[in-house]
Each structure stands twice: as C-alpha cells, then as structure tokens.
Enzyme design. Sequence first.
Site, PDB file in Angstrom:
ATOM      1  N   GLU A  14       0.849  -1.192   0.000  1.00 46.03           N
ATOM      2  CA  GLU A  14       0.000   0.000   0.000  1.00 46.03           C
ATOM      3  C   GLU A  14       0.881   1.238   0.000  1.00 46.03           C
ATOM      4  O   GLU A  14       2.058   1.177   0.342  1.00 46.03           O
ATOM      5  CB  GLU A  14      -0.880   0.033   1.264  1.00 46.03           C
ATOM      6  CG  GLU A  14      -1.833  -1.126   1.417  1.00 46.03           C
ATOM      7  CD  GLU A  14      -3.083  -0.989   0.560  1.00 46.03           C
ATOM      8  OE1 GLU A  14      -3.233   0.036  -0.119  1.00 46.03           O
ATOM      9  OE2 GLU A  14      -3.886  -1.927   0.585  1.00 46.03           O
TER      10      GLU A  14
ATOM     11  N   SER B  60     -13.423   0.602  -7.441  1.00 41.15           N
ATOM     12  CA  SER B  60     -14.138  -0.064  -6.355  1.00 41.15           C
ATOM     13  C   SER B  60     -14.075   0.761  -5.078  1.00 41.15           C
ATOM     14  O   SER B  60     -15.028   0.815  -4.322  1.00 41.15           O
ATOM     15  CB  SER B  60     -13.534  -1.452  -6.113  1.00 41.15           C
ATOM     16  OG  SER B  60     -12.157  -1.338  -5.892  1.00 41.15           O
TER      17      SER B  60
ATOM     18  N   ARG C 223      -8.722  12.156  -6.634  1.00 39.56           N
ATOM     19  CA  ARG C 223      -9.237  11.613  -7.898  1.00 39.56           C
ATOM     20  C   ARG C 223     -10.746  11.773  -8.000  1.00 39.56           C
ATOM     21  O   ARG C 223     -11.287  11.977  -9.080  1.00 39.56           O
ATOM     22  CB  ARG C 223      -8.811  10.151  -8.079  1.00 39.56           C
ATOM     23  CG  ARG C 223      -9.547   9.134  -7.221  1.00 39.56           C
ATOM     24  CD  ARG C 223      -9.120   7.711  -7.570  1.00 39.56           C
ATOM     25  NE  ARG C 223      -9.796   6.723  -6.738  1.00 39.56           N
ATOM     26  CZ  ARG C 223      -9.397   5.462  -6.625  1.00 39.56           C
ATOM     27  NH1 ARG C 223      -8.320   5.047  -7.269  1.00 39.56           N
ATOM     28  NH2 ARG C 223     -10.065   4.613  -5.870  1.00 39.56           N
TER      29      ARG C 223
ATOM     30  N   ASN D 120      -5.300   5.768  -6.048  1.00 39.64           N
ATOM     31  CA  ASN D 120      -6.087   6.224  -4.892  1.00 39.64           C
ATOM     32  C   ASN D 120      -5.373   7.305  -4.092  1.00 39.64           C
ATOM     33  O   ASN D 120      -5.993   8.108  -3.401  1.00 39.64           O
ATOM     34  CB  ASN D 120      -6.506   5.043  -3.996  1.00 39.64           C
ATOM     35  CG  ASN D 120      -5.331   4.321  -3.344  1.00 39.64           C
ATOM     36  OD1 ASN D 120      -4.240   4.899  -3.163  1.00 39.64           O
ATOM     37  ND2 ASN D 120      -5.520   3.071  -2.991  1.00 39.64           N
TER      38      ASN D 120
END
Length: 372
Positions: free
Chosen positions: A142, A199, A210, A254
């Site tokens: 991540e 998602s 975003r 993200n």
Amino acid sequence: MLPSTFLTGPLRIILVGILGIGGFLTLFVMYYQSAPSQICPPQPALPRHYSKPPENNSLSKKQPEPDKPIMLLWFWPENRRFDFRDCTTFFNIDGCQLTDDRSLYNKADGVLIFHKSIKHDLSNLPQSPRPPFQKWIWYHVESPTNTIRIPGLENLFNLTLSYREDADIPVRWRLTARKGQGEDFVLPKKDKLVCWIVSNNNPATGTAVRDNYYTELVKHIKVDVYGKAFARFLRYEDYFSTLSSCKFYLSFENSVHRDYITEKLNGPLAAGTVPVVLGPPRQNYEDFVPGDSFIHVNDFPNAKALAEFLLKLDKDDEAYLRYFQWRRNLFAQQHLIQLSQEFIQSICYACDHIGKHKEYRVVHNIYKWYFG
Ligand SMILES: *[C@@H]1O[C@H](CO)[C@@H](O)[C@H](O)[C@H]1NC(C)=O
Ligand SMILES: *[C@@H]1O[C@H](CO)[C@@H](O)[C@H](O)[C@H]1NC(C)=O
C-alpha cells in the site's frame, strides 16, 4: 470386515497381488486420460480411494527439496490463498520452496511478513529466536497514505518488498522489450470514449483528489463507470474486453506517491486503450512506460482542458493512433485480476529473491525509508 482378514495363506497373497496390479493399471490409465493441461497445475483428478498412494511408495511421497531455500509465508495476506505452484505457472518462478507451515520456521531462509496482519503489540510475529541465516521480509504494497505505523519494527527486518523501486524486492507489472518485429497492432473496436472502473471511493484512503477530478471531468465529457463504487459490477472475464472497448481509461491512483503506479496503468496498456493517469508526476511514469503511451492530467491546466483534448483526439485518428506506437518494441502483459490472485505476484517475487540472494542486510528504520 475386510475379506483379507479371514483369508489366509497363498490364496490371500494371490488375491492381494491381483488387486494390487489391477489398482495400479487403473491408476495408470486414469492418470493418462486426465493428463494435466498447460494452464491448470496438475491436480489429482482421481476419486480419493483410487488416488491414495500405497503406504510404502517412496516415489509418491512428497520429495524434500534440500537445495532450494525455504520461504515461509507467515500470514496469508487478507486470507487470499492460492496454490504455490502458481509461481511456476504464471511467473516461471521455482527458485524456493514456498510454505505456510510454521513448523518449518527454524529451517526457513526467508520469512515473509505481511505488514497489515501484524498486531500492534507484535504478539503474532515469530517468537522463537531467529536463526542467523534467516531473513525477515517486510511485505507491504500500500502507499504511505494507507499505511498504519505499527511501533517496534526498527531493526527487525532484513528486506523490503514494496511497489517502491528502491525496495529490495520491487513489485509491479512491467512492459517487456520485444525481440524483433512485433505483430502489427490492430486497434480493438471502440464503442465508448472514456471509462473508469473503481471499487474504492473511501475518502479515508486518499481518494478525494481523484474523486474531485472525476467530478469536474464528467461535467465536460461522458465517462462510462463500473465497479463497486458505482454499484455497477464487472465480471472478471469482462475486465480486459471492457477496457478494450474504450478509447481512454482513467488510471487514477487512490493516493499520489512516488512509484505508486499500479496495475491501473497496466490494464489499459495491455487492453489497447490509452491510459489517462492521475498519480505521481509524468517523469515518474516515464521511468516505467514510454512518454507517448499515456496522457497525464498534469499536462492540462484543469479537467475541462483535458476533456477538450480527449474530444479532439476522438476525431483525429492519426493523432490517437500515435499513442500505440510503443507497441512495436514493447509488450504489456495482462495482469492477474481476480481478488484471490491479488498477492500471487509479490509472494512469488519474494520467493525468487530468496532463491537468488544470500547477502547480509538489515533494515534499520523502515518508516524513515518509507515515509521519507
Ligand atoms: C519402505 O521401503 C524402503 C526401501 O524402498 C525400506 O528401506 C523401508 O524399510 C520400507 N518401509 C516400510 C515401513 O516398510
Ligand atoms: C537480519 O536482520 C537482523 C536485525 O534486523 C540482524 O540481527 C540479522 O543479523 C540479519 N540477518 C541477515 C541474514 O541478514
């Protein structure tokens, strides 16, 4: 009661012999009829009572692989299990013996530890002393925005596995060079202009940038949206074909961090679609893909200007096709898309590394490195 318990003498031996030979022949024939295909790893396709190996058949016993280093997967990331043979199937990686059997801890050359699974008090880390040859791998894919700082991880790890290029084991889907002339590219049929599959729209994970950009963009151009965030689910088998049917695809990360360029970029490249990227600066993207293979949102003063550019490209086939020139020399491979496959690549890469490297190394301050 089994007949063999009251049969005695020669009759018993003959009967057992016949049964044994018959069983062997049956197994032999069934094995060849169910010869494994190229894609699926060989699975015993026989009913359980046929496939049970004879008790003393050294060939059917699991062979120890003494020359291969052992890599112990300490946690299954998010409990997404897969068959370790997938490393050979998908990546041709076979350089270590992968296991999740913690009883092999004392023999393991590498221990792969998934950051998100570590308890805050470290109580679920290996507790026995570390063998001197053993390396612990910090496994985290991540971005810093989505990373919890668990205290006490200093001077604990020997290697890092991350999307970061300066990790010991960097993981990403890369373009590969073609040798010789590639096939002539045929542009897939397009019936949509801009698409986006998303998602995650949880602002806590950094998605506000975003989301805001999308909200502005969609005022000026039509965007076909899919995914959990829009309650419009796409089947796995439709992923690449849907991407192919769009002229542009929003490859919006993200959160924005150096090297944090994920399979959201690889997808459209593999599908024959032009990615419109939002993430680190253009220069960072150009470390991985040619500058004329994508459109960067930062190339435009605002979303409206980007929309106007895309609408103009939609009417200019020659200019649009220039975004595919890189395909003459480079190849984008379709990545694994199922949720259950999410961690296969990184675990296999760790296996590959442990199979090839023996160097001593210590990671002193993981967070100083990671958060900069
Ligand atoms: C199994 O076979 C091996 C030789 O093939 C032999 O040395 C061993 O004693 C056998 N074990 C049993 C339990 O029969
Ligand atoms: C691994 O790192 C630990 C400390 O983080 C160190 O004590 C150990 O010697 C290192 N081992 C290897 C094989 O690099």
